[in-house]
Structures are given as C-alpha cells and as structure tokens.
Motif scaffolding. Sequence first.
Motif, PDB file in Angstrom:
ATOM      1  N   GLY A 561      12.241  36.023  37.422  1.00  0.00           N
ATOM      2  CA  GLY A 561      12.353  34.639  36.985  1.00  0.00           C
ATOM      3  C   GLY A 561      13.797  34.273  36.686  1.00  0.00           C
ATOM      4  N   PHE A 562      13.971  33.017  36.273  1.00  0.00           N
ATOM      5  CA  PHE A 562      15.282  32.503  35.903  1.00  0.00           C
ATOM      6  C   PHE A 562      15.136  31.673  34.630  1.00  0.00           C
ATOM      7  N   GLU A 563      16.219  31.645  33.874  1.00  0.00           N
ATOM      8  CA  GLU A 563      16.277  30.737  32.735  1.00  0.00           C
ATOM      9  C   GLU A 563      17.172  29.564  33.105  1.00  0.00           C
ATOM     10  N   ALA A 564      16.668  28.349  32.898  1.00  0.00           N
ATOM     11  CA  ALA A 564      17.421  27.135  33.211  1.00  0.00           C
ATOM     12  C   ALA A 564      18.342  26.808  32.041  1.00  0.00           C
ATOM     13  N   LEU A 565      19.629  26.669  32.341  1.00  0.00           N
ATOM     14  CA  LEU A 565      20.645  26.393  31.336  1.00  0.00           C
ATOM     15  C   LEU A 565      21.437  25.157  31.752  1.00  0.00           C
ATOM     16  N   VAL A 566      21.612  24.221  30.820  1.00  0.00           N
ATOM     17  CA  VAL A 566      22.337  22.997  31.140  1.00  0.00           C
ATOM     18  C   VAL A 566      23.832  23.235  31.003  1.00  0.00           C
ATOM     19  N   ARG A 567      24.603  22.648  31.911  1.00  0.00           N
ATOM     20  CA  ARG A 567      26.056  22.772  31.910  1.00  0.00           C
ATOM     21  C   ARG A 567      26.655  21.373  32.056  1.00  0.00           C
ATOM     22  N   TRP A 568      27.885  21.229  31.560  1.00  0.00           N
ATOM     23  CA  TRP A 568      28.568  19.939  31.599  1.00  0.00           C
ATOM     24  C   TRP A 568      29.957  20.117  32.195  1.00  0.00           C
ATOM     25  N   ASN A 569      30.183  19.450  33.320  1.00  0.00           N
ATOM     26  CA  ASN A 569      31.510  19.415  33.931  1.00  0.00           C
ATOM     27  C   ASN A 569      32.160  18.078  33.581  1.00  0.00           C
ATOM     28  N   HIS A 570      33.031  18.103  32.583  1.00  0.00           N
ATOM     29  CA  HIS A 570      33.703  16.883  32.146  1.00  0.00           C
ATOM     30  C   HIS A 570      34.786  16.528  33.157  1.00  0.00           C
ATOM     31  N   PRO A 571      34.898  15.267  33.538  1.00  0.00           N
ATOM     32  CA  PRO A 571      35.881  14.903  34.564  1.00  0.00           C
ATOM     33  C   PRO A 571      37.326  15.148  34.140  1.00  0.00           C
ATOM     34  N   ALA A 572      37.598  15.110  32.842  1.00  0.00           N
ATOM     35  CA  ALA A 572      38.966  15.306  32.374  1.00  0.00           C
ATOM     36  C   ALA A 572      39.164  16.659  31.703  1.00  0.00           C
ATOM     37  N   ARG A 573      38.172  17.126  30.950  1.00  0.00           N
ATOM     38  CA  ARG A 573      38.308  18.373  30.200  1.00  0.00           C
ATOM     39  C   ARG A 573      37.812  19.594  30.970  1.00  0.00           C
ATOM     40  N   GLY A 574      37.136  19.369  32.074  1.00  0.00           N
ATOM     41  CA  GLY A 574      36.576  20.486  32.806  1.00  0.00           C
ATOM     42  C   GLY A 574      35.269  20.951  32.196  1.00  0.00           C
ATOM     43  N   PRO A 575      34.864  22.195  32.471  1.00  0.00           N
ATOM     44  CA  PRO A 575      33.602  22.694  31.910  1.00  0.00           C
ATOM     45  C   PRO A 575      33.645  22.745  30.385  1.00  0.00           C
ATOM     46  N   ILE A 576      32.577  22.219  29.748  1.00  0.00           N
ATOM     47  CA  ILE A 576      32.438  22.253  28.289  1.00  0.00           C
ATOM     48  C   ILE A 576      31.230  23.110  27.959  1.00  0.00           C
ATOM     49  N   GLY A 577      31.420  24.093  27.098  1.00  0.00           N
ATOM     50  CA  GLY A 577      30.371  25.043  26.781  1.00  0.00           C
ATOM     51  C   GLY A 577      29.188  24.410  26.078  1.00  0.00           C
ATOM     52  N   PRO A 578      27.989  24.903  26.315  1.00  0.00           N
ATOM     53  CA  PRO A 578      26.799  24.343  25.652  1.00  0.00           C
ATOM     54  C   PRO A 578      26.829  24.520  24.142  1.00  0.00           C
ATOM     55  N   ASP A 579      27.542  25.557  23.655  1.00  0.00           N
ATOM     56  CA  ASP A 579      27.632  25.740  22.215  1.00  0.00           C
ATOM     57  C   ASP A 579      28.380  24.596  21.538  1.00  0.00           C
ATOM     58  N   LYS A 580      29.089  23.796  22.329  1.00  0.00           N
ATOM     59  CA  LYS A 580      29.837  22.672  21.787  1.00  0.00           C
ATOM     60  C   LYS A 580      29.096  21.352  21.948  1.00  0.00           C
ATOM     61  N   PHE A 581      28.468  21.129  23.106  1.00  0.00           N
ATOM     62  CA  PHE A 581      27.856  19.809  23.305  1.00  0.00           C
ATOM     63  C   PHE A 581      26.365  19.765  22.976  1.00  0.00           C
ATOM     64  N   ILE A 582      25.673  20.905  22.917  1.00  0.00           N
ATOM     65  CA  ILE A 582      24.245  20.885  22.550  1.00  0.00           C
ATOM     66  C   ILE A 582      24.057  20.450  21.095  1.00  0.00           C
ATOM     67  N   PRO A 583      24.798  21.015  20.106  1.00  0.00           N
ATOM     68  CA  PRO A 583      24.660  20.484  18.736  1.00  0.00           C
ATOM     69  C   PRO A 583      25.024  19.016  18.643  1.00  0.00           C
ATOM     70  N   LEU A 584      26.002  18.599  19.439  1.00  0.00           N
ATOM     71  CA  LEU A 584      26.382  17.195  19.438  1.00  0.00           C
ATOM     72  C   LEU A 584      25.246  16.324  19.967  1.00  0.00           C
ATOM     73  N   ALA A 585      24.551  16.806  20.997  1.00  0.00           N
ATOM     74  CA  ALA A 585      23.416  16.069  21.555  1.00  0.00           C
ATOM     75  C   ALA A 585      22.274  15.963  20.548  1.00  0.00           C
ATOM     76  N   GLU A 586      22.069  17.002  19.745  1.00  0.00           N
ATOM     77  CA  GLU A 586      21.021  16.957  18.723  1.00  0.00           C
ATOM     78  C   GLU A 586      21.348  15.918  17.655  1.00  0.00           C
TER      79      GLU A 586
END
Length: 893
Positions: A561-586
């Motif tokens: 199987g696989f675990e689905a993990l969300v990722r964010w490619n910011h157009p200016a900052r590049g990849p942003i880790g989920p540990d940073k934007f997931i709490p922000l989304a909550e």
Amino acid sequence: MRRTQIAVVNKDTPADGRMDFRDLMTFDLKRVFDPEEIGLAESRVATFNHAPLLLAAGHLVWGITLLAQCICDSFLSQMILPILLLGLVLAADGAFAFLLRIRANLEPHIVTKGICGFIAVTGMLWLLFVSVAHAHQGMPNDQVTDQAIGVGLIIGALVAIQSPVASITNALVAIGSAALIVQDFVLTGALVVMSAAIVTYSLANSRGVIAASRRRRMLAEEARKALHFVHEFEGSGRGWFWETNHLGTLSYVSLQLADDFHCGREELLGRQFTDLLSVDTSHGAGGEEHKTLGFHLSARFPFSDVVVRAATNEDVQWSLSGNPIFDDHGRFMGFRGIGADLTEQRRTEQEISRLARFDSLTGLPNRAMMRQTLEEALRNASRRQKGCALFLIDLDRFKNVNDTLGHPVGDALLRQVADRLKTVMGNHGQVGRLGGDEFKAVLPGIVETGLLESLARTLIEQVSRPYTIEGHKISIGASVGIAIGDPGRACADAMIRNSDLALYAAKAAGRGKHCFYEQSMHSEASDRQILENDLRQALDRGELWVAYQPIVRTTGEDVCGFEALVRWNHPARGPIGPDKFIPLAEECGMIEKIGTFVLRTAVKDAATWPDPVRIAVNLSPIQFNNPNIVETISAVLNEHKLRAGRLELEITEGVFLADNSATDETFANLKALGVRLALDDFGTGYSSLGYLKKAPFDKIKIDQSFVRGAASTGSRNSAIIRAIVSLAESLGMDTTAEGVETHDDLQLIRELGVSQVQGFIFGRPGDATAAAEYASSATIEADGYSCIREPRQTLMRRAITMINGCTEEIRLRNISGMGALVECSAPVAPGTHLTLDIVGVGPVTGSVRWAQSSRFGMQFDEPFDLSRLTPKREKSSGQPVLRPWYVDRAVGE
C-alpha cells in the motif's frame, strides 16, 4: 326578534348632548343604530311601563261616575251600549299594557309608535263613551261631560308627558273631542292653551332628559375607561395607586401594595401612610430625594419620584409620586398618587453593571474588566518600579467539544476550566475570560521568570487533567503566551499583542506548552499571516499535490500500500513542509477542505493500481466529526469505482476527545461501509490503550519516535515495540512501523514481528507516476545506511596520531558526535584503536570500523561534543538582549 343593530356614531350630536327641534320631535319615532343611543331610547320607552294602569284607573273611576249619573236619569236597559264602550276602553288599556309587556322583542321606535296609536285609540273610545253616556242622560249635564273630557286630557297628558309625539297625539284627541262633542268654543280654546302648555313642557323636559342622559353616558364611559386603565396599570405590575384622606390615613391602595405587605387591602385602609414607608437616603440627595416624605405630606406639596423603602423585613423599594386634593371650596381632602416598584429595576441595574464587568458564564472578569486590571497594574508598576506579567491562555481541542457534544457541555467545561485557573493562580494574579476558549491572567509585580514558568507549567498540567461532564470523559489542553511589562514603558496594547504572539509560538511548538515573548516573534507573525493568505489560495491555484510513500510487508518486501501525503509547492518559497502548513490549515479552517482534496485525489490514483495495493489517507478529527463524512467517503469510492477494503483511514486520538455515542456511531458506519481503520501515532497520546478497547481498528501504526534508533545500544524502544506487536496480535490487528531508515532498524523490526514497514529505507514520498511504478513492481529493495548516523559537520581539521609506531599527520572530515571520516596516507586495518590529537581541540580515542585506500572511518569510544570545535569567545559584560533590566533588579532586591 330584534334585528341586529349596526353601530353608527352620530357626528351631528353636540358635545353637551342637546338636540334641535326637528331631531327632538322625531327622536322617539326614528330607528336608532348607535348602540349607545339604543339604551337611551329604551329608557324613554320604559317611562310608559305604568301608563296603562294610570289610564285604566282614570277611565274606570270616571266611567263608573258617568254610568252612575246616567243610571239615575235613565233605565238600566238603556245603558248597555255605554257599558260596552267602557269595556272597550278598559280593554284598550289592557292591550296597551300587553304591548309594553312584550316590548323586549320590539325596537323602541316601534313601541313608541304603538304607544301613540293606543293613546289615540283609547282617547277616541273614551270620547265615544262620554258622548254616548251624555246622549242617554235624561237631561243634558254639560258639567259632567266637560269634566270627563278634561279628565281624559289630564290622564293622557300624565301618561304622554315624557314623549313629545305622545303628548301631541293626546292633545289632538282632546281638542278634537271638545270641538266635536261639546262644541264649546271657550272650552275648546282652554283645551288648546292647556295642550300647548303640556306639549311645550314635554318638549323641554324631553330635551333636558335626553341631554342629561347623554352626558351621564359620556361620563360613565369615561369612568369605565378610567377604571379599565387603572386595572390594566395595576395588573401590569409596573405600578400601583394610593390615596389618603385629610388625616393622612389610607383610603385606597392597589392590591400590589397589599401583596408586598402580605396582607389584604382592608388591613391597610385606615393606617397612616407614613407608617408603611420610610425614606431611602442612600441613593443621593439630588432633587426631591433629600427631603423626607413626611415634609411633603405635612406641607401638602406635590412630589415626584421620591425613593422610599417599605417598612418590611424584605428589601423592597418604590418610587412615589403624589398630588394634594382640594375640593371646590379649597378644603384639603388628602393625597392621591402612584407608586412604582424599583426593587427589580435596582436588581436589573446591578446585574447589568455586573455583566458589563464580569463574564456571565464563568463569573470571571470579562475582556473590558481585564483590560482595566492590566492598565491599573501597569500604572501601579510605574509607581513601584516593578513590572507585571500577562498570561494569554488558549484551550487546545476545545472546538471539538462544542462540535461533537454541543454547546451546553462546552459551557460546563469552561466553568470547570475557570475554577482550575483560579485555583492555580491563587493570590498571584487575576484570571479573566476574554471570550470563547480564551482566558487571560494579569500578575502584578511578578517578573521572575522562574515563578512565571512554574505557574505556567502548573496551569497547563491542571487544565489538561481529564474532565467528566454528563457522563462524558473529556481531555483538552492549554497553551500559554507570556509577556513581561517594563514599568513606566510598557503599555496595555503592546503587552496584549506580545502575549498573543507568544501564545502562537507556544501553539506552533506543539501545543500544551508555554512561551515567553521574544522580539523575533513580530517578523514570524507577519510571515505567518502572509503564508496563511497564500494557503487559502493554494488549492485553487493547483499548488497542493499528493505524494505517496510506499508501505512494504516485512516478510517479502513487496508493496502492500501507500500513504497519501499532501505537499505544497509555493511559487516563490518553493516546497513548504507539511509540519509548517498543516497546523496553519487547522487554525484557519482549511484542513477539512484540504483533507477532502487529498481523499479524492488519492482514491482516484489508487483506482489505477493493482487490486491488492491499498491507499492510506489521514482523516483529521474535524473531518471525522463531520456528520456527512460517511456519505462523502462512500460517494468518492463509488465515483472512482474503488473497492472499500482498499481504502485505509488513518485516525489520531483527537477523534476520541468527545467520547460519546456519535463517535461510536461514526466508527460503526465506517466499518459497515467496508473501509479499514488504522490508529496513527500510537503510543504518543494520553490513553491509546483505552481507544483500542472500544474502536474497531484494523491496524496500529507505531510512531517513528519509537522506531528510529531502536537498534542502537542502550535503547529501550525495542521493548516498547515488542509490547505493541504482542498487543496488536492478541487483538487481531496489523502493525506498521513508521520512520524506518537504517538496515539495523529494519532487521530489528523484522525480528520483533512487525507486519509492515514505512520509511525512507524503501523510498521517499513521490508523485502518482512513481507510486504506480512501485505498485506494479514485485518487490522493493531496501536502500540506506546500516545504522543511524548522527548529524555531521563538514569541515577540515588537522590531527596527529600514531600508526604502526609512526607519527602521522591526518585530516578529519564530516565529524559527528559518534565518529569521523579520516584521510590518511598510511594503511590502517579495521579494528585498530587510535588516539587522535586534534589541533586546537585535544585528544579523542576510537576504533577503526572500515578502511580503504587513503581513508578510514573511525568510531569514537565516547560521544564527542561538537561544541569543542567552536572557537572560544570572551563573555560579554553587557546585559542580555531579551532580559529586561528590572528583572535583575527585582531579583537583587
């Protein structure tokens, strides 16, 4: 039956009730539509009730007199006709009486017309009787005849005097009879004059009676309305009436006043008014309130809104107003006035004042009161030259309680939290509620960081203890932001803003923590706000994507199987880790929208993989507590034709915060749907074993904090993993070890019996294309280091060592706390024990683990302190940047 009357207001009727001649003449003959005028018309008809008796008596007496006179002059046989005519007259009187008896079913104008008709008929019959009796006399007796005609006029006048039309009818009959029978012009003239006088009197009398009746009716209506208003006013509870006589004793009181004294009104009547009430001088001396009620009563002055208190044991207050009463001769009759109960008003005012300063739910000071407390503390701190501290407290996971158990349970929880906060703070400071799940504490004169840290830790610990409310066991947490105010320089706004920034830093650090304000938090807050705004648009812009990390069976190393993990490619900052934007989304409410996006994307991609390969999707507590979550998952599975057993939902302990029937129902519905359930991050929460007992999980995911370094010497993680595996096997559940990165840890995981492995050793998260390649492959080869590697520093350092009895100069590279990469021209055998003298640092000992041409790897005997590589610096004599000057001063004092 009387026809239904229609109310019509006569607009032509003057205010004094008088009428003109035409209306007066026709009043008794017209049909009346006004309900008030109907009563007047009926009362006028009632004046004829005894008229038939009077007519009958007069006719009978004078009829017998005439018959007796005739019998004396004639034979009895000649008197049959006069006797019959007298009988007819009396019969007409009887019919007249019968009409008046049944008039209740007739309208007044019909009865009046009937009365006029009977007066005319009886008058005609009487005159006919008189003329016949006169003709049968032996000789003329004009005197008797004239008397009979006069009696008829007088009796008819007495009967018809109340009605002008009846009087005119009676007069016409009398005058006509005199002219036809007696034929005496003198008598006829006298009758005309007498009839005119009677009619004139009847008109004047009727006009006065009608006007007086109308005035009485108007006064009665006004009195009725006034009485109605009095009853309504007294019944509304907004006030009451009172009245005294000239001696000052009560002659009237409303029932409300008697109720306040718990007695009847009769018991208060006759008592002195001043004995019941006393002046309340505690509410100021402005206007009339500084004067006694006795002064107003004795001076006979009007008074208004005098505050008095009842002479009872209860705290009952009134506002009294009164006016003296004088008669037309100026004699004093007493006082009359009104009173209003101020008791509830005063209580309401006190309650409004309290609500303006205190929170109605918890009883703590509210936001405005806490702002005032903080400002007073800062002013006092300026005088004492000793600062104050501010705690900003936010409850963690409280929103889930409201969403799952409802606001009444949430309110009860807030009350218990408030009690614990007051207990912890004690005399150190004032606790208040700002609203929602936010609290504040002002600590005047306290700036010692040690005491503040101790209070913050105790506060978090006490708030985080479980609660039991209505049979529900609830666990929440708390985060605390701390700001210290500089006496004379700090302001309330700045401290509130600083404590808010510190609170956010505490939440970002993992919640359940406290954090002091630092200057750098301002720039972090601005950056966080910008990032939050970008995150709100990231989904629409296509910047979020789903990565898949393989999950491998430990027995055959094939992908299960696989675990689905969300990722964010910011157009200016590049990849942003989920540990940073997931709490922000909550925090900003985006987590459910992002979670739905991941679910739909993952199911869509998994539908193209081989059937045995599952897809694991993280389900946030907010998603799980959504009443429509089961329908949403079912719709997504049906849309992409994915078998429910291939979807695995990973759930954290946050969904168990509200331990109620709704949680159990959601679990049951998900299992009925056929999806698999996995408990994520097992072992890191509060009571995970309790969750396993009641939730239908198919898998336990062992947190990576227990897996990484489990194979290291001295680590006790292996014992914990062994216990988890035994527990899962006894419950019939699979196990997955997260974060496996080295071959040593992988070997240990296999030996401990873990079912599945997830980590970098089998692959990092990749896009859907890479996942499809992994899913189609038979097995995945493990690729990674043999053991865990400590953080290394890439540098070049010279050192001296002895190799085979010869002094050699060597170079160190990639040094870590456990070992280093050494460049050396002399050959070295693995297992050789060496002492390296690092230039500027000192000696370090270790063994050679491997050796190649011109290089070998060395493992230190003891952990090496990397700070020894940093050049020594002289200590600064200045004050610490983040430590206020008054802190040291306070400690010194």
